[in-house]
Design a protein around this motif. Structure first.
Motif, PDB file in Angstrom:
ATOM      1  N   GLN A  99      12.493  18.363 -15.052  1.00 52.54           N
ATOM      2  CA  GLN A  99      12.799  17.952 -16.421  1.00 52.54           C
ATOM      3  C   GLN A  99      14.196  18.392 -16.845  1.00 52.54           C
ATOM      4  O   GLN A  99      14.938  17.623 -17.468  1.00 52.54           O
ATOM      5  CB  GLN A  99      11.753  18.532 -17.382  1.00 52.54           C
ATOM      6  N   LEU A 100      14.560  19.616 -16.505  1.00 50.90           N
ATOM      7  CA  LEU A 100      15.893  20.112 -16.860  1.00 50.90           C
ATOM      8  C   LEU A 100      16.984  19.317 -16.161  1.00 50.90           C
ATOM      9  O   LEU A 100      18.012  18.989 -16.755  1.00 50.90           O
ATOM     10  CB  LEU A 100      16.018  21.593 -16.503  1.00 50.90           C
ATOM     11  N   THR A 101      16.769  19.004 -14.884  1.00 55.83           N
ATOM     12  CA  THR A 101      17.757  18.239 -14.128  1.00 55.83           C
ATOM     13  C   THR A 101      17.936  16.847 -14.723  1.00 55.83           C
ATOM     14  O   THR A 101      19.063  16.371 -14.914  1.00 55.83           O
ATOM     15  CB  THR A 101      17.338  18.128 -12.653  1.00 55.83           C
ATOM     16  N   ASP A 102      16.821  16.199 -15.033  1.00 60.81           N
ATOM     17  CA  ASP A 102      16.885  14.853 -15.618  1.00 60.81           C
ATOM     18  C   ASP A 102      17.578  14.871 -16.976  1.00 60.81           C
ATOM     19  O   ASP A 102      18.402  14.004 -17.283  1.00 60.81           O
ATOM     20  CB  ASP A 102      15.479  14.268 -15.764  1.00 60.81           C
ATOM     21  N   GLN A 103      17.238  15.872 -17.807  1.00 57.79           N
ATOM     22  CA  GLN A 103      17.853  15.975 -19.128  1.00 57.79           C
ATOM     23  C   GLN A 103      19.349  16.254 -19.018  1.00 57.79           C
ATOM     24  O   GLN A 103      20.155  15.689 -19.769  1.00 57.79           O
ATOM     25  CB  GLN A 103      17.179  17.090 -19.940  1.00 57.79           C
ATOM     26  N   ALA A 104      19.718  17.131 -18.081  1.00 57.80           N
ATOM     27  CA  ALA A 104      21.136  17.453 -17.904  1.00 57.80           C
ATOM     28  C   ALA A 104      21.923  16.222 -17.481  1.00 57.80           C
ATOM     29  O   ALA A 104      23.021  15.959 -17.995  1.00 57.80           O
ATOM     30  CB  ALA A 104      21.293  18.562 -16.865  1.00 57.80           C
ATOM     31  N   GLN A 105      21.374  15.439 -16.549  1.00 63.09           N
ATOM     32  CA  GLN A 105      22.047  14.228 -16.106  1.00 63.09           C
ATOM     33  C   GLN A 105      22.172  13.217 -17.240  1.00 63.09           C
ATOM     34  O   GLN A 105      23.206  12.563 -17.407  1.00 63.09           O
ATOM     35  CB  GLN A 105      21.273  13.602 -14.933  1.00 63.09           C
ATOM     36  N   TYR A 106      21.125  13.130 -18.049  1.00 63.62           N
ATOM     37  CA  TYR A 106      21.140  12.193 -19.176  1.00 63.62           C
ATOM     38  C   TYR A 106      22.218  12.579 -20.195  1.00 63.62           C
ATOM     39  O   TYR A 106      22.993  11.733 -20.646  1.00 63.62           O
ATOM     40  CB  TYR A 106      19.761  12.180 -19.848  1.00 63.62           C
ATOM     41  N   TYR A 107      22.274  13.876 -20.546  1.00 64.03           N
ATOM     42  CA  TYR A 107      23.247  14.319 -21.539  1.00 64.03           C
ATOM     43  C   TYR A 107      24.671  14.251 -21.008  1.00 64.03           C
ATOM     44  O   TYR A 107      25.612  13.976 -21.754  1.00 64.03           O
ATOM     45  CB  TYR A 107      22.918  15.730 -22.020  1.00 64.03           C
ATOM     46  N   LYS A 126      25.758  12.028 -18.874  1.00 62.12           N
ATOM     47  CA  LYS A 126      26.122  10.608 -18.921  1.00 62.12           C
ATOM     48  C   LYS A 126      26.422  10.175 -20.356  1.00 62.12           C
ATOM     49  O   LYS A 126      27.389   9.456 -20.612  1.00 62.12           O
ATOM     50  CB  LYS A 126      24.994   9.754 -18.340  1.00 62.12           C
ATOM     51  N   SER A 127      25.580  10.643 -21.293  1.00 60.23           N
ATOM     52  CA  SER A 127      25.799  10.295 -22.707  1.00 60.23           C
ATOM     53  C   SER A 127      27.129  10.851 -23.201  1.00 60.23           C
ATOM     54  O   SER A 127      27.867  10.177 -23.936  1.00 60.23           O
ATOM     55  CB  SER A 127      24.652  10.845 -23.571  1.00 60.23           C
ATOM     56  N   LEU A 128      27.440  12.092 -22.791  1.00 61.75           N
ATOM     57  CA  LEU A 128      28.710  12.712 -23.196  1.00 61.75           C
ATOM     58  C   LEU A 128      29.889  11.957 -22.609  1.00 61.75           C
ATOM     59  O   LEU A 128      30.900  11.739 -23.286  1.00 61.75           O
ATOM     60  CB  LEU A 128      28.730  14.173 -22.743  1.00 61.75           C
ATOM     61  N   SER A 129      29.754  11.555 -21.357  1.00 64.26           N
ATOM     62  CA  SER A 129      30.831  10.801 -20.711  1.00 64.26           C
ATOM     63  C   SER A 129      31.060   9.470 -21.418  1.00 64.26           C
ATOM     64  O   SER A 129      32.212   9.084 -21.688  1.00 64.26           O
ATOM     65  CB  SER A 129      30.483  10.563 -19.237  1.00 64.26           C
ATOM     66  N   ASP A 130      29.974   8.769 -21.754  1.00 62.01           N
ATOM     67  CA  ASP A 130      30.095   7.494 -22.470  1.00 62.01           C
ATOM     68  C   ASP A 130      30.716   7.696 -23.850  1.00 62.01           C
ATOM     69  O   ASP A 130      31.537   6.880 -24.300  1.00 62.01           O
ATOM     70  CB  ASP A 130      28.716   6.837 -22.618  1.00 62.01           C
ATOM     71  N   LEU A 131      30.321   8.794 -24.509  1.00 61.04           N
ATOM     72  CA  LEU A 131      30.857   9.083 -25.842  1.00 61.04           C
ATOM     73  C   LEU A 131      32.353   9.381 -25.780  1.00 61.04           C
ATOM     74  O   LEU A 131      33.131   8.912 -26.626  1.00 61.04           O
ATOM     75  CB  LEU A 131      30.110  10.262 -26.461  1.00 61.04           C
ATOM     76  N   LEU A 132      32.765  10.155 -24.772  1.00 56.32           N
ATOM     77  CA  LEU A 132      34.188  10.476 -24.624  1.00 56.32           C
ATOM     78  C   LEU A 132      35.009   9.226 -24.360  1.00 56.32           C
ATOM     79  O   LEU A 132      36.115   9.070 -24.893  1.00 56.32           O
ATOM     80  CB  LEU A 132      34.378  11.489 -23.484  1.00 56.32           C
ATOM     81  N   ILE A 133      34.456   8.327 -23.539  1.00 55.13           N
ATOM     82  CA  ILE A 133      35.150   7.066 -23.265  1.00 55.13           C
ATOM     83  C   ILE A 133      35.284   6.248 -24.540  1.00 55.13           C
ATOM     84  O   ILE A 133      36.335   5.672 -24.832  1.00 55.13           O
ATOM     85  CB  ILE A 133      34.396   6.275 -22.177  1.00 55.13           C
ATOM     86  N   SER A 134      34.191   6.230 -25.332  1.00 53.34           N
ATOM     87  CA  SER A 134      34.199   5.484 -26.582  1.00 53.34           C
ATOM     88  C   SER A 134      35.212   6.052 -27.573  1.00 53.34           C
ATOM     89  O   SER A 134      35.960   5.312 -28.220  1.00 53.34           O
ATOM     90  CB  SER A 134      32.797   5.498 -27.202  1.00 53.34           C
ATOM     91  N   VAL A 135      35.237   7.402 -27.684  1.00 55.25           N
ATOM     92  CA  VAL A 135      36.181   8.056 -28.601  1.00 55.25           C
ATOM     93  C   VAL A 135      37.619   7.821 -28.150  1.00 55.25           C
ATOM     94  O   VAL A 135      38.515   7.571 -28.975  1.00 55.25           O
ATOM     95  CB  VAL A 135      35.876   9.568 -28.684  1.00 55.25           C
ATOM     96  N   GLU A 136      37.844   7.889 -26.840  1.00 57.76           N
ATOM     97  CA  GLU A 136      39.188   7.663 -26.311  1.00 57.76           C
ATOM     98  C   GLU A 136      39.643   6.226 -26.582  1.00 57.76           C
ATOM     99  O   GLU A 136      40.804   5.990 -26.955  1.00 57.76           O
ATOM    100  CB  GLU A 136      39.199   7.941 -24.806  1.00 57.76           C
ATOM    101  N   GLN A 137      38.716   5.285 -26.428  1.00 59.03           N
ATOM    102  CA  GLN A 137      39.045   3.882 -26.699  1.00 59.03           C
ATOM    103  C   GLN A 137      39.352   3.664 -28.180  1.00 59.03           C
ATOM    104  O   GLN A 137      40.300   2.967 -28.543  1.00 59.03           O
ATOM    105  CB  GLN A 137      37.863   2.991 -26.273  1.00 59.03           C
ATOM    106  N   GLU A 138      38.535   4.338 -29.025  1.00 64.07           N
ATOM    107  CA  GLU A 138      38.759   4.237 -30.467  1.00 64.07           C
ATOM    108  C   GLU A 138      40.108   4.824 -30.849  1.00 64.07           C
ATOM    109  O   GLU A 138      40.831   4.269 -31.690  1.00 64.07           O
ATOM    110  CB  GLU A 138      37.637   4.963 -31.212  1.00 64.07           C
ATOM    111  N   LYS A 139      40.448   5.960 -30.220  1.00 56.80           N
ATOM    112  CA  LYS A 139      41.745   6.588 -30.499  1.00 56.80           C
ATOM    113  C   LYS A 139      42.898   5.680 -30.079  1.00 56.80           C
ATOM    114  O   LYS A 139      43.859   5.483 -30.831  1.00 56.80           O
ATOM    115  CB  LYS A 139      41.844   7.919 -29.754  1.00 56.80           C
ATOM    116  N   ASP A 140      42.771   5.073 -28.889  1.00 58.16           N
ATOM    117  CA  ASP A 140      43.826   4.172 -28.418  1.00 58.16           C
ATOM    118  C   ASP A 140      43.962   2.954 -29.328  1.00 58.16           C
ATOM    119  O   ASP A 140      45.082   2.503 -29.610  1.00 58.16           O
ATOM    120  CB  ASP A 140      43.523   3.725 -26.981  1.00 58.16           C
ATOM    121  N   ASP A 141      42.817   2.426 -29.771  1.00 58.56           N
ATOM    122  CA  ASP A 141      42.852   1.261 -30.674  1.00 58.56           C
ATOM    123  C   ASP A 141      43.543   1.609 -31.992  1.00 58.56           C
ATOM    124  O   ASP A 141      44.344   0.825 -32.512  1.00 58.56           O
ATOM    125  CB  ASP A 141      41.429   0.763 -30.945  1.00 58.56           C
TER     126      ASP A 141
END
Length: 334
Positions: A93-101, A103-118
Motif C-alpha cells: 500500500q505504501l509503495t502504491d501510494q508513493a508512486q501515485y503521489y 506521479k501526481s506531483l510530477s504532473d502538477l509541476l509540469i502543469s505549473v511550469e506550463q502555466e508559468k511559461d504561458d
C-alpha cells in the motif's frame, strides 16, 4: 520502540498474566493441586514468555524501524524487511501510494511550469502594445490628457513587471549575476520611469551617494528599488524623497526615505507578508500586497537585509544593507 511494542502487545501480555494468576488462584483454592508445583510452572512460563517477547520484538520491529527511518523519503519506500502478511500488505500500500503521489506531483509541476511559461509569454506579448501606446502618447498635444494616460500606462507597466518578477522569484538562484553596480545610473533610470507620476504629485528627489557602487545583481536590485520608490511615491504628496548611501561597519547601506503618510505601528511586522495591504487604508483596491513581499524575497536571495522605520503621518525609511564580499563568495558557490 520497546515502549511502543509493549503498548502494541499489551492485550497479549495482560491475557498471559491473567491466565497465570488464574492457575495460581485455582491451585490456592484446590487443595488437591500442589501449589508449589503450579508456582514453579508459572515461574518457568514467565521466563519463557519474556524470552519469547524479546525474540518477537527483534523480528516484529525491524520492519517498523525501517519504516520510521524513511521519514519523507518516498524514493526508498520499498521495504526489504516486510515478511509477515500484514507487513507485506502495508509495504504494498505504501509503495502504491508513493508512486501515485510522485506521479501526481510530477504532473502538477509540469502543469505549473506550463502555466508559468504561458503567463510569461502573455506578459511579453502585452508589452508590445504598451510600447506602441507609449509612442502614441508621446505625440499627443493635449498635455492634461497625456499626463492622465501616462499615469494609467505606468500603473499597467508596473503591475506587469511585478507579475513577471513574481513568476521568476522561485528560480532567482538560476538568474543571479553578481557584479559591481553603479547606484547612480540605476536610481536615475528608475526615477525617470516614474517622472510623470512624480510631477503630477509634486514629488522631487534628493540623492546623496557617498558610496556610488555596490556588489550585487543589477537587475534584481533595480526591481527592489522600483518597488520601494513606487511605494514612496504612492503614499507621498508635495515632498522630496531622500536617497542616500554610506559605509557602516564595512557594509554599504542604501537608504530611501519619504515624508508620506507613514505606516501604522501595528502594520509594521506584517508589511512583508504576502497579500498584506495595510489596515489603515484597507479600502485601497489598487493595492496588491505583493510589492514588499517580492522585495523581501529578492533581498533574501541577494543576502541583502531590509530594515524599515516609520512614523505615522511623518514618513517611512527603508534601509538596504548590502553584504560583505565574502558573503557573495558563499552565495555564488551554493
Amino acid at each position: 520502540m520497546i515502549r511502543k511494542y509493549m503498548i502494541e502487545r499489551r492485550s497479549w501480555i495482560i491475557l498471559f498474566l491473567a491466565l497465570q494468576a488464574l492457575f495460581l488462584l485455582i491451585a490456592y483454592l484446590d487443595a488437591s493441586i500442589p501449589f508449589q508445583s503450579i508456582l514453579y510452572i508459572v515461574f518457568l512460563s514467565c521466563i519463557i514468555f519474556i524470552l519469547f517477547l524479546m525474540v518477537r520484538f527483534q523480528k516484529e520491529t525491524t520492519f517498523y524501524k525501517e519504516l520510521e527511518a524513511l521519514g519523507d523519503d518516498f524514493d526508498l519506500i520499498s521495504l526489504k524487511d516486510a515478511r509477515t502478511p500484514f507487513e507485506k500488505i502495508t509495504n504494498t500500500q505504501l509503495t502504491d501510494q508513493a508512486q501515485y503521489y510522485k506521479k501526481s506531483l510530477s504532473d502538477l509541476l509540469i502543469s505549473v511550469e506550463q502555466e508559468k511559461d504561458d503567463l510569461l509569454g502573455w506578459i511579453h506579448e502585452v508589452k508590445t502594445p504598451l510600447t506602441t501606446m507609449q509612442l502614441m502618447m508621446d505625440r499627443m498635444e493635449d498635455e492634461r490628457l497625456k499626463a492622465q494616460l501616462n499615469n494609467e500606462w505606468l500603473r499597467i507597466h508596473l503591475l506587469l513587471d511585478q507579475q513577471l518578477h513574481q513568476r521568476r522569484i522561485p528560480f532567482i538562484k538560476n538568474d543571479l549575476y553578481i557584479e559591481v553596480t553603479a547606484l547612480e545610473a540605476l536610481l536615475y533610470k528608475e526615477i525617470k520611469d516614474l517622472k510623470s507620476w512624480c510631477m503630477q504629485k509634486g514629488i522631487g528627489f534628493d540623492i546623496s551617494l557617498q558610496n556610488p557602487e555596490v556588489l550585487t545583481d543589477a537587475k534584481w536590485l533595480s526591481f527592489m528599488v522600483r518597488q520601494l520608490l513606487t511605494n514612496a511615491v504612492k503614499y507621498s504628496e508635495n515632498s522630496d524623497i531622500l536617497i542616500s548611501s554610506y559605509l557602516e561597519a564595512g557594509q554599504i547601506k542604501l537608504v530611501i526615505q519619504d515624508a508620506g503618510r507613514g505606516i501604522d505601528p501595528r502594520d509594521l511586522p506584517r508589511i512583508f507578508d504576502k497579500g498584506f495591504t495595510s489596515t489603515t487604508s484597507h479600502q485601497d483596491n489598487a493595492a496588491t500586497g505583493m510589492g514588499l513581499y517580492l522585495t523581501k524575497k529578492a533581498a533574501a536571495s541577494l543576502a541583502i537585509e531590509i530594515d524599515v522605520q516609520s512614523t505615522l503621518g511623518e514618513g517611512t525609511t527603508f534601509t538596504l544593507t548590502f553584504p560583505k564580499k565574502n558573503t557573495f563568495v558563499q552565495l555564488t558557490s551554493m
